[in-house]
Design an enzyme around this catalytic site. Sequence first.
Site, PDB file in Angstrom:
ATOM      1  N   LYS A 123       0.831  -1.204   0.000  1.00 31.34           N
ATOM      2  CA  LYS A 123       0.000   0.000   0.000  1.00 31.34           C
ATOM      3  C   LYS A 123       0.865   1.253   0.000  1.00 31.34           C
ATOM      4  O   LYS A 123       0.658   2.190  -0.782  1.00 31.34           O
ATOM      5  CB  LYS A 123      -0.915   0.014   1.227  1.00 31.34           C
ATOM      6  N   MET A 124       1.860   1.256   0.871  1.00 28.57           N
ATOM      7  CA  MET A 124       2.731   2.422   1.001  1.00 28.57           C
ATOM      8  C   MET A 124       3.582   2.621  -0.251  1.00 28.57           C
ATOM      9  O   MET A 124       3.742   3.746  -0.739  1.00 28.57           O
ATOM     10  CB  MET A 124       3.620   2.224   2.232  1.00 28.57           C
TER      11      MET A 124
END
Length: 244
Positions: A123-124
């Site tokens: 996600k990051m």
Amino acid sequence: IKELRKDRTAVVDTMGCERLADPKASEKDRRYHVLVSLMLSSQTKDTVNAAVMGALKARGLSVKRILDETSEDEFHELIKPVGFHNVKTKNIRRATQILRDEYDEDVPSTMEALLALPGVGPKMALLVLKCAFDITAGISVDTHVHRISNQLGWTGGEPTLDKNAFPCKDPEKTRKALEQWVPRDDWGDVNWLLVGLGQEVQTEKPKLLRKALDSSDPAYAVAFLGRIGMDTARVAKAEGLELT
């Protein structure tokens, strides 16, 4: 969803990762700001993250300043308001050292390299690519995107508000399910659309309901909010609003 989010007044719209980088900093430093803000953001309210980023930028936020002019204890004290600050202190400093040793004090621009940094997950990494390099490599799925996508039946199952009935049990599985059918040209919009929507469902229900009532199809919009967990009748009664 796009109509409900067109005003861009959710917290993420003013305190998202791309908003927290100093526009006056060098390109390298802005990319570093994006990475640090994202590493700080997990299990932390956007307002708290923004305040901590403000303190870091005031102190001087660059690879050189963090490694050469800020001790680990000083850095820890600066980020103490965020969740899991002890772990984040070590991860950010280790990641920063890797940027110096391997990438000429810059943030890498590939998923593989980003995922090799301590504390950085899919996600990051996807958000870093999007916000720092304008590269859309996938759909970044946080808790809001995960929840709403499953509630709406976008992940392969029937629409449901029951978390235990979600077809995808974690964000990474949700990401893979979404990427199977969402047009690639739309991948970059999914995160900001659903994160902002999810924030408003949780903390700004009256404002969101008013937007639904003012939309091009109020009845559908109000019903839609019910599908993602809002008790629209209760909110309408509390606010003195008349549902369509």
